[in-house]
Design a protein around this motif. Structure first.
Motif, PDB file in Angstrom:
ATOM      1  N   LYS A 128     -37.706  17.585 -25.701  1.00 30.01           N
ATOM      2  CA  LYS A 128     -36.963  19.353 -26.060  1.00 30.01           C
ATOM      3  C   LYS A 128     -36.331  19.150 -27.861  1.00 30.01           C
ATOM      4  CE  LYS A 128     -36.998  21.299 -22.754  1.00 30.01           C
ATOM      5  NZ  LYS A 128     -37.671  22.559 -21.938  1.00 30.01           N
ATOM      6  N   ARG A 129     -37.690  17.863 -28.208  1.00 27.67           N
ATOM      7  CA  ARG A 129     -37.726  17.845 -30.059  1.00 27.67           C
ATOM      8  C   ARG A 129     -35.498  17.806 -30.556  1.00 27.67           C
ATOM      9  NH1 ARG A 129     -43.138  20.237 -32.041  1.00 27.67           N
ATOM     10  NH2 ARG A 129     -44.428  19.155 -30.486  1.00 27.67           N
ATOM     11  N   LEU A 130     -34.804  17.296 -29.644  1.00 24.08           N
ATOM     12  CA  LEU A 130     -33.437  17.746 -30.088  1.00 24.08           C
ATOM     13  C   LEU A 130     -32.223  16.129 -30.984  1.00 24.08           C
ATOM     14  CD1 LEU A 130     -32.247  18.781 -26.345  1.00 24.08           C
ATOM     15  CD2 LEU A 130     -31.888  20.291 -29.417  1.00 24.08           C
ATOM     16  N   VAL A 131     -32.900  17.195 -32.245  1.00 25.87           N
ATOM     17  CA  VAL A 131     -32.280  15.331 -34.231  1.00 25.87           C
ATOM     18  C   VAL A 131     -30.475  15.638 -33.109  1.00 25.87           C
ATOM     19  CG1 VAL A 131     -32.245  15.244 -35.472  1.00 25.87           C
ATOM     20  CG2 VAL A 131     -33.767  16.550 -35.098  1.00 25.87           C
ATOM     21  N   PRO A 132     -30.917  13.523 -32.682  1.00 23.02           N
ATOM     22  CA  PRO A 132     -29.317  13.942 -32.845  1.00 23.02           C
ATOM     23  C   PRO A 132     -28.266  13.980 -33.733  1.00 23.02           C
ATOM     24  CG  PRO A 132     -30.461  11.291 -32.007  1.00 23.02           C
ATOM     25  CD  PRO A 132     -31.742  13.062 -33.017  1.00 23.02           C
ATOM     26  N   GLN A 133     -27.085  14.509 -33.486  1.00 25.10           N
ATOM     27  CA  GLN A 133     -26.334  14.792 -34.969  1.00 25.10           C
ATOM     28  C   GLN A 133     -25.044  13.630 -34.932  1.00 25.10           C
ATOM     29  OE1 GLN A 133     -27.137  17.228 -36.811  1.00 25.10           O
ATOM     30  NE2 GLN A 133     -28.925  17.495 -35.526  1.00 25.10           N
ATOM     31  N   TRP A 134     -24.475  13.854 -35.640  1.00 25.22           N
ATOM     32  CA  TRP A 134     -23.028  12.604 -36.182  1.00 25.22           C
ATOM     33  C   TRP A 134     -22.037  12.887 -34.679  1.00 25.22           C
ATOM     34  CZ3 TRP A 134     -23.129   8.570 -38.002  1.00 25.22           C
ATOM     35  CH2 TRP A 134     -23.421   7.967 -39.086  1.00 25.22           C
ATOM     36  N   ASP A 135     -22.136  14.098 -34.717  1.00 23.31           N
ATOM     37  CA  ASP A 135     -20.853  14.189 -33.155  1.00 23.31           C
ATOM     38  C   ASP A 135     -21.659  13.745 -31.851  1.00 23.31           C
ATOM     39  OD1 ASP A 135     -23.557  16.004 -32.759  1.00 23.31           O
ATOM     40  OD2 ASP A 135     -21.272  18.557 -32.545  1.00 23.31           O
ATOM     41  N   TRP A 136     -22.888  13.224 -31.986  1.00 26.95           N
ATOM     42  CA  TRP A 136     -23.046  12.908 -30.887  1.00 26.95           C
ATOM     43  C   TRP A 136     -22.299  11.006 -30.379  1.00 26.95           C
ATOM     44  CZ3 TRP A 136     -28.683  13.542 -28.700  1.00 26.95           C
ATOM     45  CH2 TRP A 136     -29.241  14.151 -28.821  1.00 26.95           C
TER      46      TRP A 136
END
Length: 266
Positions: A128-136
């Motif tokens: 799904k091309r979701l890019v990990p963020q810091w809030d992960w």
């Protein structure tokens, strides 16, 4: 030294249980992925395609997979924990160690399987091309909260099952009810306002929706409502957290009360 010894016993039992779970199986550890994926495929075809729930969100498939993986962990951990003391009856008579290690090791066995399932989720996230963020990074305390909740239930069930074997049938029925009562298949935003609030008194729902809110941040807000959204205040997060804490305290008290009688009743 006592703590290290307990952790070693916990590690040995959990590792042995995980290996024995798939010993003699032709597909072995692959079953860790096959079982949740089969359930996911069936539910997605029925509800995502036939009932068109997949049309409400570009991320419905991933949302469903997250729900299935979390509920599979919850179900496996509580069931394994419930039967753990009885199945380890011979160990109770031979060795002296804190009996709470037994249900804890059962939940860790389920956690190892869950770790394998995370590979499937990671694959969908990449697709799904979701890019990990810091809030992960917030996923870590959320999963820890879920584990404490699961372990608490496992301690309660394991203690009760030694005395009342009907608990096994009752809990299996409860798990089926909880599966359809939780917003795993359907978005929680479809529920009436009062029903959303009721759902969040079940800590699993809070963890599930928080995980979805973090991972599926580009998704529509109604599909990733959190407990704060349902109650209109961030202080509402204390409700499921408080329930988990109280349940953990009750579980420890009950287990310690029943522990001296395990050997003779198991």
């Amino acid at each position: 030294a006592g703590v290290r010894t307990r952790l070693r016993i916990l590690h040995v039992i959990a590792s042995a249980d995980f290996k024995l779970k798939y010993s003699g199986s032709a597909l072995g550890y692959a079953w860790s992925l096959i079982k949740p994926f089969t359930l996911f495929t069936m539910l997605y075809l029925v509800f995502g395609r036939v009932f068109k729930l997949g049309a409400i969100s570009h991320y419905y498939a991933l949302s469903l997979l997250i729900g299935i993986c979390l509920v599979t962990f919850f179900n496996d951990a509580t069931l394994l924990g419930m039967y753990s003391v009885v199945t380890r009856e011979s160990l109770l008579r031979k060795l002296s160690f804190p009996r709470s290690i037994i249900p804890a090791s059962a939940t860790l066995t389920a956690a190892i399987t869950f770790g394998v399932n995370l590979i499937a989720i990671a694959g969908f996230v990449a697709w799904k091309r979701l890019v990990p963020q810091w809030d992960w990074l917030l996923l870590v305390p959320l999963l820890l909260e879920l584990y404490v909740f699961v372990l608490s239930i496992a301690l309660i069930l394991s203690a009760l099952f030694v005395r009342f074997r009907d608990i096994g049938q009752i809990w299996e029925l409860v798990l089926q009810v909880l599966f359809y009562a939780s917003p795993i298949i359907y978005p929680i935003g479809y529920l009436p306002t009062w029903a959303r609030k009721v759902c969040f008194f079940y800590p699993f729902t809070q963890v599930l929706q928080d995980v979805r809110s973090i991972v599926l941040s580009p998704d529509l807000k109604p599909n990733r409502l959190t407990v704060s959204d349902a109650f209109g205040t961030s202080a509402a997060r204390l409700i499921p957290l408080g329930i988990v804490l109280l349940l953990a305290l009750f579980a420890l008290a009950l287990f310690r009360h029943e522990e001296p009688y395990f050997a003779e009743r198991a």
